[in-house]
Design a protein around this motif. Structure first.
Motif, short mmCIF file in Angstrom:
data_model
loop_
_atom_site.label_atom_id
_atom_site.label_comp_id
_atom_site.label_asym_id
_atom_site.label_seq_id
_atom_site.Cartn_x
_atom_site.Cartn_y
_atom_site.Cartn_z
N UNK A 204 0.78 -1.22 0.00
CA UNK A 204 0.00 0.00 0.00
C UNK A 204 0.82 1.28 0.00
N UNK A 205 2.15 1.16 0.08
CA UNK A 205 3.01 2.33 0.01
C UNK A 205 3.48 2.88 1.34
N UNK A 206 3.16 2.22 2.44
CA UNK A 206 3.63 2.65 3.75
C UNK A 206 5.10 2.30 3.94
N UNK A 207 5.90 3.27 4.38
CA UNK A 207 7.34 3.06 4.53
C UNK A 207 7.75 2.99 5.99
N UNK A 208 8.87 2.31 6.23
CA UNK A 208 9.45 2.20 7.56
C UNK A 208 10.96 2.17 7.40
N UNK A 209 11.68 2.83 8.33
CA UNK A 209 13.13 2.94 8.23
C UNK A 209 13.81 2.60 9.54
N UNK A 210 15.00 2.04 9.43
CA UNK A 210 15.85 1.90 10.60
C UNK A 210 16.24 3.29 11.10
N UNK A 211 16.37 3.43 12.42
CA UNK A 211 16.72 4.72 13.00
C UNK A 211 18.02 5.28 12.41
N UNK A 212 18.96 4.41 12.10
CA UNK A 212 20.27 4.83 11.63
C UNK A 212 20.24 5.48 10.25
N UNK A 213 19.16 5.30 9.49
CA UNK A 213 19.10 5.85 8.14
C UNK A 213 17.98 6.85 7.95
N UNK A 214 17.17 7.10 8.97
CA UNK A 214 16.07 8.05 8.85
C UNK A 214 16.57 9.43 8.46
N UNK B 109 17.93 8.08 3.86
CA UNK B 109 17.55 7.10 2.84
C UNK B 109 16.06 7.23 2.53
N UNK B 110 15.68 6.86 1.32
CA UNK B 110 14.27 6.84 0.94
C UNK B 110 13.99 5.62 0.06
N UNK B 111 13.00 4.84 0.46
CA UNK B 111 12.59 3.69 -0.33
C UNK B 111 11.36 4.07 -1.15
N UNK B 112 11.29 3.56 -2.36
CA UNK B 112 10.15 3.81 -3.23
C UNK B 112 9.94 2.61 -4.13
N UNK B 113 8.78 2.56 -4.76
CA UNK B 113 8.51 1.45 -5.67
C UNK B 113 7.77 1.95 -6.90
N UNK B 114 8.00 1.28 -8.00
CA UNK B 114 7.31 1.55 -9.25
C UNK B 114 6.67 0.24 -9.67
N UNK B 115 5.38 0.10 -9.37
CA UNK B 115 4.70 -1.16 -9.64
C UNK B 115 4.61 -1.47 -11.14
N UNK B 116 4.54 -0.43 -11.96
CA UNK B 116 4.48 -0.64 -13.41
C UNK B 116 5.77 -1.26 -13.94
N UNK B 117 6.87 -1.05 -13.23
CA UNK B 117 8.17 -1.57 -13.64
C UNK B 117 8.64 -2.74 -12.78
N UNK B 118 7.81 -3.16 -11.83
CA UNK B 118 8.17 -4.25 -10.91
C UNK B 118 9.53 -4.00 -10.25
N UNK B 119 9.73 -2.77 -9.80
CA UNK B 119 11.03 -2.37 -9.28
C UNK B 119 10.89 -1.59 -7.98
N UNK B 120 11.78 -1.86 -7.04
CA UNK B 120 11.88 -1.09 -5.81
C UNK B 120 13.24 -0.42 -5.77
#
Length: 116
Positions: free
Chosen positions: A54-64, A67-78
């Motif tokens: 659903x697009x909810x993100x979570x990060x380790x404290x050390x990288x908050x 870093x940024x995580x994202x996904x492109x479902x049309x490309x099957x890529x994170x």
């Protein structure tokens, strides 16, 4: 055949940036939770960042904030955008795909080295 293929690792200087990619095949990508994990020599594999179907993100404290995580479902890529890199970020980074607690897959890993 399920396949997770990471790319984008390499050698960068402290303070630099790098973007990792993970291309998935053999899964219904948009129903999977995705994540990035890392493992330094002699240490445990730790969660870096996750993103749910659903697009909810979570990060380790050390990288908050860095870093940024994202996904492109049309490309099957994170993706994992890594900024303000530190030497302690040096590790092998692994892509993970999980559906509920039933299916769990890992990529082969890509080396990230932060050094001057």
């Amino acid at each position: 055949q399920v396949q997770l293929v990471e790319s984008g690792g390499g050698l960068v200087q402290p303070g630099g940036s790098l973007r990792l990619s993970c291309a998935a095949s053999g899964i219904i990508f948009n129903i999977y939770d995705m994540g990035w994990y890392r493992q330094a020599p002699g240490k445990q594999r730790d969660m870096v960042a996750t993103i749910t179907s659903g697009g909810t993100t979570n990060y380790a404290d050390s990288v908050k904030g860095r870093f940024a995580i994202s996904r492109d479902n049309a490309k099957n890529t994170v993706f994992l955008q890594m900024n303000s890199l530190k030497p302690e970020d040096t590790a092998v980074y692994y892509c993970n795909a999980r559906y509920r607690k039933i299916f769990n897959y890992w990529g082969q890993g890509t080396q990230v080295t932060v050094s001057s």
